[in-house]
Enzyme design. Sequence first.
Site, PDB file in Angstrom:
ATOM      1  N   THR A  28      38.684 -64.919 -47.749  1.00 41.42           N
ATOM      2  CA  THR A  28      37.464 -64.357 -47.152  1.00 41.42           C
ATOM      3  C   THR A  28      36.252 -65.262 -47.320  1.00 41.42           C
ATOM      4  O   THR A  28      35.134 -64.856 -47.044  1.00 41.42           O
ATOM      5  CB  THR A  28      37.125 -63.001 -47.798  1.00 41.42           C
ATOM      6  OG1 THR A  28      37.003 -63.212 -49.212  1.00 41.42           O
ATOM      7  CG2 THR A  28      38.190 -61.962 -47.522  1.00 41.42           C
ATOM      8  N   LYS A  30      25.278 -55.112 -45.865  1.00 43.05           N
ATOM      9  CA  LYS A  30      26.737 -55.206 -45.707  1.00 43.05           C
ATOM     10  C   LYS A  30      27.420 -54.509 -46.873  1.00 43.05           C
ATOM     11  O   LYS A  30      27.165 -54.821 -48.023  1.00 43.05           O
ATOM     12  CB  LYS A  30      27.142 -56.676 -45.664  1.00 43.05           C
ATOM     13  CG  LYS A  30      26.494 -57.442 -44.512  1.00 43.05           C
ATOM     14  CD  LYS A  30      26.763 -58.924 -44.575  1.00 43.05           C
ATOM     15  CE  LYS A  30      25.954 -59.613 -45.642  1.00 43.05           C
ATOM     16  NZ  LYS A  30      26.106 -61.082 -45.628  1.00 43.05           N
ATOM     17  N   GLY A  62      33.279 -67.435 -46.699  1.00 40.39           N
ATOM     18  CA  GLY A  62      32.469 -67.676 -45.502  1.00 40.39           C
ATOM     19  C   GLY A  62      32.192 -66.459 -44.639  1.00 40.39           C
ATOM     20  O   GLY A  62      31.528 -66.569 -43.601  1.00 40.39           O
ATOM     21  N   THR A  63      32.658 -65.307 -45.099  1.00 42.05           N
ATOM     22  CA  THR A  63      32.502 -64.086 -44.295  1.00 42.05           C
ATOM     23  C   THR A  63      31.035 -63.792 -43.953  1.00 42.05           C
ATOM     24  O   THR A  63      30.706 -63.467 -42.805  1.00 42.05           O
ATOM     25  CB  THR A  63      33.082 -62.890 -45.078  1.00 42.05           C
ATOM     26  OG1 THR A  63      34.414 -63.224 -45.463  1.00 42.05           O
ATOM     27  CG2 THR A  63      33.115 -61.650 -44.249  1.00 42.05           C
ATOM     28  N   GLY A  64      30.171 -63.914 -44.959  1.00 38.68           N
ATOM     29  CA  GLY A  64      28.743 -63.624 -44.742  1.00 38.68           C
ATOM     30  C   GLY A  64      28.133 -64.587 -43.739  1.00 38.68           C
ATOM     31  O   GLY A  64      27.322 -64.187 -42.887  1.00 38.68           O
ATOM     32  N   CYS A  65      28.541 -65.849 -43.831  1.00 34.69           N
ATOM     33  CA  CYS A  65      28.015 -66.867 -42.913  1.00 34.69           C
ATOM     34  C   CYS A  65      28.467 -66.586 -41.483  1.00 34.69           C
ATOM     35  O   CYS A  65      27.691 -66.710 -40.540  1.00 34.69           O
ATOM     36  CB  CYS A  65      28.487 -68.268 -43.327  1.00 34.69           C
ATOM     37  SG  CYS A  65      27.976 -68.720 -44.988  1.00 34.69           S
TER      38      CYS A  65
HETATM   39  O1  PXL Z   1      28.846 -67.747 -48.392  1.00 32.80           O
HETATM   40  C1  PXL Z   1      27.656 -68.147 -48.967  1.00 32.80           C
HETATM   41  C2  PXL Z   1      27.466 -69.620 -48.865  1.00 32.80           C
HETATM   42  C3  PXL Z   1      26.533 -70.106 -47.983  1.00 32.80           C
HETATM   43  N1  PXL Z   1      26.287 -71.420 -47.839  1.00 32.80           N
HETATM   44  C4  PXL Z   1      26.965 -72.321 -48.538  1.00 32.80           C
HETATM   45  C5  PXL Z   1      27.926 -71.907 -49.442  1.00 32.80           C
HETATM   46  C6  PXL Z   1      28.200 -70.524 -49.610  1.00 32.80           C
HETATM   47  C7  PXL Z   1      29.221 -70.081 -50.552  1.00 32.80           C
HETATM   48  O2  PXL Z   1      29.847 -70.808 -51.248  1.00 32.80           O
HETATM   49  O3  PXL Z   1      28.598 -72.831 -50.126  1.00 32.80           O
HETATM   50  C8  PXL Z   1      26.670 -73.762 -48.352  1.00 32.80           C
END
Ligand code: PXL
Length: 264
Positions: free
Chosen positions: A208, A176, A210-213
């Site tokens: 933004t 990414k 949580g974008t990766g999740c």
């Molecule tokens: O965005 C990465 C991430 C994944 N999982 C949890 C997080 C974070 C970022 O803070 O807290 C539980």
Amino acid sequence: MDPIKTALTIAGSDPSGGAGIQSDLKTFSKLRVYGMAVIAAMTAQSTLGVEAVAEVPPDFVEQQLETLLSDIRPGATKTGMLLTADVIEVVAITLKRHQIESLIVDPVMVSTSGAMLLQPDAVKTFRRVLIPMAFVLTPNINEASTITGTTIQTIGDMERSARQIHEMGARHVLIKGGHLAGDDATDVLFDGKEFSHFQSPRMHTKHTHGTGCVLSASITAYVALGLPIQKAVAQAKVFVTDAIRNGLEIGHGSGPCDPLGLGG
Ligand code: PXL
């Protein structure tokens, strides 16, 4: 009616609801996929950042997963924050025992606020154990850099790193590019033969989280729905771009992107 499609996330808890398990379940639901979740790590956090992380005992991660998989076979599975080498090991062993394929691995390492979501001594285990199991691996630039031990500054560097990570055993590698400079955010997908580029305009927002999740969860949902990988990634890129556009001004820090579009 078509049979219900299912997806499982094995990840960390984010009580603020913007990332991790909480966000994965929202994404699955929005895409009309039945969501299941094994909690593999915990955080105490708000929109202002991660204050603390805590381990879930590896035996109990295994028990959650074993109990679930003995009953239900998910259509697709993703991993997110796993925190420790021991948790990585039990997750890998249990997924193998149940011959789980279609595994989307999000190599979550450090939060935007700088908290360690993967212990530094677990990176080796991650490389050895989880990368070869990944149907799709979704590192950002920093994570790809840590995995390969190289610096990534250009699209060419992204392609070279994707090839390197593919050689470590991941079937598809999606790097990414959101953290690179430029007007567009370009992601690079490598399937072992060809590179594909996925572009979206860069949006200027601080909401933004949580974008990766959301990206890895939407790839997981689209795979569960039966899309081939190229299409799953293309649609997930559109989905996450919408979620960023819908970012919510919640809390006193960086708000979450929103896969549900609650802001209207
Ligand atoms: O965005 C990465 C991430 C994944 N999982 C949890 C997080 C974070 C970022 O803070 O807290 C539980």
